[in-house]
Design an enzyme around this catalytic site. Structure first.
Site, PDB file in Angstrom:
ATOM      1  N   ASP A 193      72.233  -4.656 -26.829  1.00 54.14           N
ATOM      2  CA  ASP A 193      72.130  -5.837 -25.967  1.00 54.14           C
ATOM      3  C   ASP A 193      70.693  -6.371 -25.946  1.00 54.14           C
ATOM      4  O   ASP A 193      69.735  -5.624 -26.141  1.00 54.14           O
ATOM      5  CB  ASP A 193      72.565  -5.443 -24.543  1.00 54.14           C
ATOM      6  CG  ASP A 193      72.910  -6.667 -23.698  1.00 54.14           C
ATOM      7  OD1 ASP A 193      73.057  -7.778 -24.251  1.00 54.14           O
ATOM      8  OD2 ASP A 193      73.011  -6.509 -22.464  1.00 54.14           O
ATOM      9  N   HIS A 207      69.761 -12.484 -32.859  1.00 53.54           N
ATOM     10  CA  HIS A 207      70.771 -11.675 -33.564  1.00 53.54           C
ATOM     11  C   HIS A 207      70.242 -11.268 -34.945  1.00 53.54           C
ATOM     12  O   HIS A 207      70.438 -10.140 -35.388  1.00 53.54           O
ATOM     13  CB  HIS A 207      72.074 -12.457 -33.722  1.00 53.54           C
ATOM     14  CG  HIS A 207      72.734 -12.788 -32.406  1.00 53.54           C
ATOM     15  ND1 HIS A 207      72.925 -11.855 -31.415  1.00 53.54           N
ATOM     16  CD2 HIS A 207      73.246 -13.958 -31.918  1.00 53.54           C
ATOM     17  CE1 HIS A 207      73.536 -12.425 -30.373  1.00 53.54           C
ATOM     18  NE2 HIS A 207      73.736 -13.703 -30.655  1.00 53.54           N
ATOM     19  N   LEU A 238      77.395   9.686 -42.937  1.00 47.32           N
ATOM     20  CA  LEU A 238      77.605   9.063 -41.628  1.00 47.32           C
ATOM     21  C   LEU A 238      78.854   8.171 -41.586  1.00 47.32           C
ATOM     22  O   LEU A 238      79.046   7.316 -42.468  1.00 47.32           O
ATOM     23  CB  LEU A 238      76.370   8.195 -41.315  1.00 47.32           C
ATOM     24  CG  LEU A 238      76.404   7.404 -40.010  1.00 47.32           C
ATOM     25  CD1 LEU A 238      76.167   8.305 -38.811  1.00 47.32           C
ATOM     26  CD2 LEU A 238      75.350   6.278 -40.030  1.00 47.32           C
ATOM     27  N   GLU A 268      76.761  11.227 -22.425  1.00 46.97           N
ATOM     28  CA  GLU A 268      75.482  11.101 -21.722  1.00 46.97           C
ATOM     29  C   GLU A 268      75.000   9.669 -21.939  1.00 46.97           C
ATOM     30  O   GLU A 268      74.905   9.211 -23.082  1.00 46.97           O
ATOM     31  CB  GLU A 268      74.461  12.092 -22.294  1.00 46.97           C
ATOM     32  CG  GLU A 268      74.826  13.537 -22.045  1.00 46.97           C
ATOM     33  CD  GLU A 268      74.901  13.879 -20.558  1.00 46.97           C
ATOM     34  OE1 GLU A 268      74.095  13.338 -19.780  1.00 46.97           O
ATOM     35  OE2 GLU A 268      75.781  14.678 -20.184  1.00 46.97           O
TER      36      GLU A 268
HETATM   37  C1  FPP Z   1      74.242  -8.746 -27.485  1.00 52.25           C
HETATM   38  O1  FPP Z   1      73.060  -9.450 -27.211  1.00 52.25           O
HETATM   39  C2  FPP Z   1      74.471  -8.688 -28.911  1.00 52.25           C
HETATM   40  C3  FPP Z   1      75.566  -9.155 -29.550  1.00 52.25           C
HETATM   41  C4  FPP Z   1      76.697  -9.792 -28.847  1.00 52.25           C
HETATM   42  C5  FPP Z   1      75.701  -9.097 -31.003  1.00 52.25           C
HETATM   43  C6  FPP Z   1      74.990  -7.986 -31.701  1.00 52.25           C
HETATM   44  C7  FPP Z   1      74.691  -8.420 -33.068  1.00 52.25           C
HETATM   45  C8  FPP Z   1      73.708  -7.952 -33.848  1.00 52.25           C
HETATM   46  C9  FPP Z   1      72.837  -6.830 -33.471  1.00 52.25           C
HETATM   47  C10 FPP Z   1      73.482  -8.597 -35.177  1.00 52.25           C
HETATM   48  C11 FPP Z   1      73.907  -7.744 -36.311  1.00 52.25           C
HETATM   49  C12 FPP Z   1      75.267  -7.235 -36.086  1.00 52.25           C
HETATM   50  C13 FPP Z   1      76.095  -6.791 -37.028  1.00 52.25           C
HETATM   51  C14 FPP Z   1      77.371  -6.192 -36.598  1.00 52.25           C
HETATM   52  C15 FPP Z   1      75.830  -6.888 -38.448  1.00 52.25           C
HETATM   53  P1  FPP Z   1      73.166 -10.768 -26.319  1.00 52.25           P
HETATM   54  O2  FPP Z   1      73.295 -11.933 -27.231  1.00 52.25           O
HETATM   55  O3  FPP Z   1      74.270 -10.630 -25.337  1.00 52.25           O
HETATM   56  O4  FPP Z   1      71.763 -10.758 -25.605  1.00 52.25           O
HETATM   57  P2  FPP Z   1      71.441 -11.344 -24.165  1.00 52.25           P
HETATM   58  O5  FPP Z   1      72.230 -10.522 -23.183  1.00 52.25           O
HETATM   59  O6  FPP Z   1      69.965 -11.135 -24.053  1.00 52.25           O
HETATM   60  O7  FPP Z   1      71.835 -12.791 -24.190  1.00 52.25           O
END
Ligand code: FPP
Length: 260
Positions: free
Chosen positions: A38, A55, A149, A225
Site C-alpha cells: 500500500d 505504481h 519460490l 504475525e
Molecule cells: C495500493 O496503493 C497498491 C495497489 C492497488 C497496486 C499495487 C501495484 C503495484 C505495486 C505495481 C506492480 C504490481 C504488479 C502486480 C506487477 P494505493 O494506490 O492504494 O496507494 P494509496 O493508498 O497511497 O493511494
C-alpha cells in the site's frame, strides 16, 4: 551463529543493512510471507506525480522483494496486486495497473525463471482483461515446473469471495453425493482455497501505515504475525523486510496455546 545469515554478504550493502542481515536467523524464517503493497498513490502525491508513477515505482520494490525472498529461500510470497474492490478506482488507473502487470511479467519472467520462481496468479482471473489474462497464463505455464519460490500474485482477489467460492464448490460436491456434509471441516475449506497445498502466511506485512487486512487472505491469516510499517510501498526494500524478519523472529507464536 551458524543460523544467522552471516556469510550472506551482498555487494553494495550498507553496514546498517548488513547488521540487519546478520541478525536474521535462517532456521527461523517464515515459510510464507504475504504483503499488502500500500501507499503507491501517497508516494506519488508527495512528489506531485501522477498516481501511475507511484505504481510504477512500486514495481521496483516488488522486484527487490522477490529477489530477496529467493535469496532467503522463502517458500511462498503472496502480494496483493489488485483487489476485488479496486474496480471502484477510475478507469484510467485500472487500465494502467492491468498494463503494468503485463509489463512487469514481460520484463521479469526470464529472470524469475532463472531464479526458479513459480508465478502463480490467484483471484478471479477470468474477469481481468484478456491481454492481462494471456500474460498471466503464459507466465504461469512457463514457470509451472520451477522449484523455487512460489510467487502468488493476488489479482482481482478478495478473501470473502475466495471463501464463498470454496463453500460453493464444497456445497456442489455435497449435492452431487461426492462429499458428506458432516465430514466438511477446516481442512476441507482450506483445500478449496486458491492457496490449497501451501502453508498459511507466517508473516503478513502491510506498508503505508494502515492497520487493516482489507479482505486479504482473511482465512489463511488466522494466525499470521502482522507487521505494519509507515514506509510507503515504493520506498520498501529488502532492508525493511529484514527489519520485519528480525521483529518476527523475536515474537512467540502460541497459536492459542500457552507460553512454552
Ligand atoms: C495500493 O496503493 C497498491 C495497489 C492497488 C497496486 C499495487 C501495484 C503495484 C505495486 C505495481 C506492480 C504490481 C504488479 C502486480 C506487477 P494505493 O494506490 O492504494 O496507494 P494509496 O493508498 O497511497 O493511494
Amino acid at each position: 551463529m551458524n543460523n544467522r545469515i552471516a556469510g550472506f554478504k551482498q555487494t553494495g550493502v550498507e553496514p546498517e543493512e548488513q547488521d540487519l542481515l546478520d541478525n536474521i536467523d535462517k532456521q527461523k524464517l517464515p515459510r510464507h510471507i504475504a504483503i499488502i503493497m500500500d501507499g503507491n498513490g501517497r508516494w506519488a502525491l508527495q512528489r506531485g506525480l501522477h498516481r501511475s508513477l507511484g505504481h510504477r515505482a512500486g514495481m521496483e520494490s516488488l522486484k527487490d522483494i522477490v529477489n530477496f525472498c529467493c535469496d532467503l529461500k522463502i517458500e511462498v510470497l503472496t502480494v496483493y496486486g489488485f483487489s476485488t474492490e479496486n474496480w471502484k478506482r477510475p478507469r484510467e488507473e485500472i487500465d494502467n495497473l492491468m498494463n503494468m502487470i503485463i509489463e512487469y511479467l514481460n520484463k521479469e519472467l526470464e529472470e524469475l525463471c532463472q531464479k526458479g520462481v513459480r508465478v502463480n496468479p490467484i483471484g478471479v482471473l477470468q474477469e481481468l482483461p484478456q491481454k492481462t489474462r494471456d500474460t498471466l497464463a503464459n507466465s504461469a505455464a512457463q514457470s509451472r515446473d520451477n522449484q523455487g519460490l512460489i510467487f502468488n500474485l493476488a489479482l482481482n482477489y478478495g478473501g470473502r469471495l475466495e471463501i464463498t467460492d470454496a463453500v460453493r464448490a464444497i456445497a456442489t460436491a455435497v449435492e452431487n453425493g461426492c462429499m458428506q456434509a458432516n465430514r466438511v471441516d477446516i481442512a476441507t475449506v482450506t483445500a478449496h482455497l486458491y492457496t490449497a497445498g501451501q502453508p498459511d502466511p507466517d508473516l503478513l506485512i502491510r506498508t503505508a501505515g494502515d492497520s487493516r487486512l482489507s479482505n486479504f487472505l482473511i482465512w489463511q491469516a488466522a494466525y499470521s504475525e502482522i507487521w505494519i510499517t509507515g514506509v510507503l510501498w515504493p520506498d520498501f526494500r529488502r532492508r525493511h523486510l529484514s527489519g520485519a524478519l528480525v521483529d518476527y523472529q523475536r515474537r512467540e507464536r502460541r497459536f492459542g496455546g500457552l507460553q512454552k
